[in-house]
Design a protein around this motif. Structure first.
Motif, mmCIF file in Angstrom:
data_model
loop_
_atom_site.group_PDB
_atom_site.id
_atom_site.type_symbol
_atom_site.label_atom_id
_atom_site.label_comp_id
_atom_site.label_asym_id
_atom_site.label_seq_id
_atom_site.Cartn_x
_atom_site.Cartn_y
_atom_site.Cartn_z
ATOM 1 N N GLU A 122 0.830 -1.203 0.000
ATOM 2 C CA GLU A 122 0.000 0.000 0.000
ATOM 3 C C GLU A 122 0.869 1.259 0.000
ATOM 4 O O GLU A 122 0.570 2.235 -0.699
ATOM 5 N N HIS A 123 1.948 1.236 0.774
ATOM 6 C CA HIS A 123 2.847 2.391 0.825
ATOM 7 C C HIS A 123 3.508 2.631 -0.525
ATOM 8 O O HIS A 123 3.613 3.777 -0.991
ATOM 9 N N GLU A 124 3.951 1.570 -1.176
ATOM 10 C CA GLU A 124 4.603 1.718 -2.474
ATOM 11 C C GLU A 124 3.627 2.276 -3.518
ATOM 12 O O GLU A 124 3.999 3.119 -4.337
ATOM 13 N N HIS A 125 2.375 1.813 -3.482
ATOM 14 C CA HIS A 125 1.372 2.337 -4.417
ATOM 15 C C HIS A 125 1.059 3.792 -4.101
ATOM 16 O O HIS A 125 0.893 4.617 -5.021
ATOM 17 N N TRP A 126 0.971 4.132 -2.830
ATOM 18 C CA TRP A 126 0.673 5.502 -2.402
ATOM 19 C C TRP A 126 1.767 6.469 -2.850
ATOM 20 O O TRP A 126 1.487 7.628 -3.192
ATOM 21 N N GLN A 127 3.013 6.031 -2.882
ATOM 22 C CA GLN A 127 4.116 6.896 -3.294
ATOM 23 C C GLN A 127 3.992 7.333 -4.746
ATOM 24 O O GLN A 127 4.550 8.365 -5.127
ATOM 25 N N MET A 128 3.274 6.594 -5.566
ATOM 26 C CA MET A 128 3.170 6.899 -6.994
ATOM 27 C C MET A 128 1.924 7.715 -7.337
ATOM 28 O O MET A 128 1.618 7.913 -8.510
ATOM 29 N N ARG A 129 1.196 8.222 -6.349
ATOM 30 C CA ARG A 129 -0.041 8.944 -6.614
ATOM 31 C C ARG A 129 0.243 10.262 -7.343
ATOM 32 O O ARG A 129 1.332 10.828 -7.248
ATOM 33 N N ASP A 130 -0.763 10.763 -8.045
ATOM 34 C CA ASP A 130 -0.639 11.984 -8.841
ATOM 35 C C ASP A 130 -1.005 13.196 -7.988
ATOM 36 O O ASP A 130 -2.093 13.261 -7.418
ATOM 37 N N LEU A 131 -0.091 14.172 -7.903
ATOM 38 C CA LEU A 131 -0.325 15.400 -7.144
ATOM 39 C C LEU A 131 -0.295 16.634 -8.039
ATOM 40 O O LEU A 131 -0.197 17.757 -7.544
ATOM 41 N N SER A 132 -0.380 16.435 -9.339
ATOM 42 C CA SER A 132 -0.200 17.545 -10.269
ATOM 43 C C SER A 132 -1.296 18.599 -10.165
ATOM 44 O O SER A 132 -1.079 19.760 -10.538
ATOM 45 N N VAL A 133 -2.475 18.220 -9.688
ATOM 46 C CA VAL A 133 -3.574 19.186 -9.582
ATOM 47 C C VAL A 133 -3.712 19.737 -8.164
ATOM 48 O O VAL A 133 -4.649 20.479 -7.882
ATOM 49 N N ARG A 134 -2.783 19.393 -7.287
ATOM 50 C CA ARG A 134 -2.864 19.830 -5.895
ATOM 51 C C ARG A 134 -1.961 21.039 -5.667
ATOM 52 O O ARG A 134 -0.949 21.218 -6.344
ATOM 53 N N ARG A 135 -2.310 21.843 -4.693
ATOM 54 C CA ARG A 135 -1.488 22.983 -4.279
ATOM 55 C C ARG A 135 -1.359 22.945 -2.765
ATOM 56 O O ARG A 135 -2.365 22.923 -2.052
ATOM 57 N N TYR A 136 -0.122 22.930 -2.282
ATOM 58 C CA TYR A 136 0.139 22.914 -0.845
ATOM 59 C C TYR A 136 0.802 24.229 -0.453
ATOM 60 O O TYR A 136 1.812 24.630 -1.029
ATOM 61 N N VAL A 137 0.216 24.892 0.522
ATOM 62 C CA VAL A 137 0.665 26.221 0.921
ATOM 63 C C VAL A 137 1.738 26.140 1.994
ATOM 64 O O VAL A 137 2.724 26.878 1.957
ATOM 65 N N TYR A 138 1.568 25.234 2.963
ATOM 66 C CA TYR A 138 2.532 25.082 4.055
ATOM 67 C C TYR A 138 3.074 23.655 4.074
ATOM 68 O O TYR A 138 2.385 22.700 3.690
ATOM 69 N N LEU A 139 4.303 23.519 4.549
ATOM 70 C CA LEU A 139 4.935 22.219 4.741
ATOM 71 C C LEU A 139 5.468 22.134 6.165
ATOM 72 O O LEU A 139 5.898 23.131 6.743
ATOM 73 N N TRP A 140 5.451 20.911 6.711
ATOM 74 C CA TRP A 140 6.133 20.605 7.966
ATOM 75 C C TRP A 140 7.029 19.400 7.713
ATOM 76 O O TRP A 140 6.584 18.395 7.145
#
Length: 423
Positions: free
Chosen positions: A160-178
């Motif tokens: 599940e972790h390996e599949h999750w690592q390949m998810r598409d984030l191209s349409v996402r916007r992240y404002v803050y990081l920790w």
């Protein structure tokens, strides 16, 4: 005759079934579950009421119940039966089938029980002790939770972790990081394992797990690989507005290379601990108050004055403590350039710290329970389980202003502040 005042404590897994409160809770849960499933079936059949077979009879009807099965829950085992539905008017391949959303086929344990397993594993319970530990929580007759089952689950979590690592984030916007590194000592390794954790706040103010990787300490190369994968493989190309982390230089170096426009905010919790370590214990209480006066100030100007007071007060005798604080002066006060509603969120790496509060400094017992790969899978499941309970940022509507490029000063939009001053 002398009265016996010795109270015998029950052994784990023994006597739980006799607990009258748990019995009442389980019976109430069983009745509610039965009613919910029955209502679901009746609704399904009512939706098919207009269908008839070749003889004019109702096509979809009740057909008794399936065999009773035991569902493991957080309050112990609950016996349930799933109603069966029959389609009398079509061939086998075209039959209308009923699938329960409340009680899916083959479900044997509720989700909260599966969330419990990685917690127990990370807390130091080896696979050989799972049955005894779970008997105390779920009842002495809890089936299907043996060491073999746990091993199968860990393998599924790794996939599940390996599949999750390949998810598409191209349409996402992240404002803050920790960002932070969580250290473990796996059984089959001599060196401590550093798991790199990255959490982001999206444009709606919801916190999400962005990355969780096995790194070599908190080196620049390890962080660089994480950030490059997010940018180049997952499609996260837009620079976040602000990143919060501790003093690990590897992360900041990698961040500058991958997302150069992202501002840096040093974690005040880490910095406070580092400064206090360089002061005598007798001064910790007062020094902590002086540090709070800096990052709890209402404006940058007030914080700068409190910063100078701390330097003047402790600089003569405790130069190392003052240097530890002053060298990151700008990065510690960056949060004044974002909305005031977000200060409490971005000043620290608390979203990560709170999640790992109970497992960050584990006992020596845990050392014999994990391989390196298993530890990563367990931490992944742990964080994903906690993710559902992360609260939304205060003042989430302000994020749109940051995305639009509006500058903030002392927590307020610069344009609004200037207009108020002119009026």
């Amino acid at each position: 005759m002398q009265e016996d005042s010795v109270v015998r404590l029950p052994r784990p897994g023994v006597g739980i079934a006799d607990d009258p409160l748990l019995t009442v809770l389980r019976e109430g849960a069983r009745r509610m579950l039965t009613q919910a499933i029955e209502a679901e079936v009746e609704g399904f059949i009512a939706g098919c009421a207009g269908l008839v077979d070749e003889h004019g009879r109702r096509r979809v009807v009740r057909n008794g119940h399936g065999p009773e099965r035991t569902l493991q829950t957080g309050i112990g085992p609950i016996a349930v039966r799933r109603p069966k539905v029959r389609d009398r008017g079509a061939s086998h391949s075209a039959r209308i089938r009923f699938t329960s959303a409340v009680l899916p086929a083959y479900l044997r344990r509720t989700k909260n029980v599966e969330d419990l397993l990685p917690w127990l594993y990370l807390k130091g319970i080896s696979t050989g002790q799972f049955e005894e530990a779970l008997a105390a929580l779920l009842g002495a007759d809890a089936p299907g939770l043996s060491a073999t089952t746990v091993r199968r689950l860990t393998e599924a979590w790794q996939d599940e972790h390996e599949h999750w690592q390949m998810r598409d984030l191209s349409v996402r916007r992240y404002v803050y990081l920790w960002a932070d590194g969580v250290y473990f000592t796996p059984r089959l390794e001599h060196d401590r394992q550093c798991i790199l954790v990255l959490i982001g706040a999206n444009a709606n103010g919801r916190k999400e797990l962005l990355a969780i990787e096995d790194g070599f300490r908190e080196s620049a190369q390890s962080w660089r690989e994480v950030l490059l994968r997010l940018r180049d493989e997952n499609g996260l190309v837009l620079d976040p507005e602000l990143a919060t982390g501790d003093g690990a230089l590897g992360f900041w170096q990698a961040l500058h290379e991958v997302w150069p426009r992202t501002k840096q905010q040093r974690c005040w919790v880490h910095k406070t601990a580092n400064v206090l370590n360089k002061l005598p214990p007798s001064l910790h209480g007062k020094a902590k108050q002086d540090l709070h006066a800096i990052y709890e100030a209402e404006s940058r100007a007030v914080a700068e004055k409190a910063f100078d007071r701390f330097i003047d007060k402790y600089g003569a005798k405790y130069g190392k403590a003052v240097y530890c604080l002053s060298r990151d002066r700008e990065a510690l006060l960056t949060f004044y350039d974002v909305p005031a509603e977000h200060w409490t969120h971005v000043r620290t790496t608390n979203p990560i710290e709170s999640t790992f509060a109970t497992v960050r400094l584990r006992t020596a017992k845990t050392k014999g329970c994990l391989s390196r790969r298993t530890a990563l899978a367990m931490v992944f499941k742990l964080v994903k389980a906690a993710e559902r309970h992360w609260r939304q940022l205060n003042g989430a509507a302000r994020l749109a202003q940051l995305i639009q490029g509006i500058r903030f000063r002392d927590g307020e939009p610069v344009q609004e502040t200037e207009e108020q001053a002119a009026a």
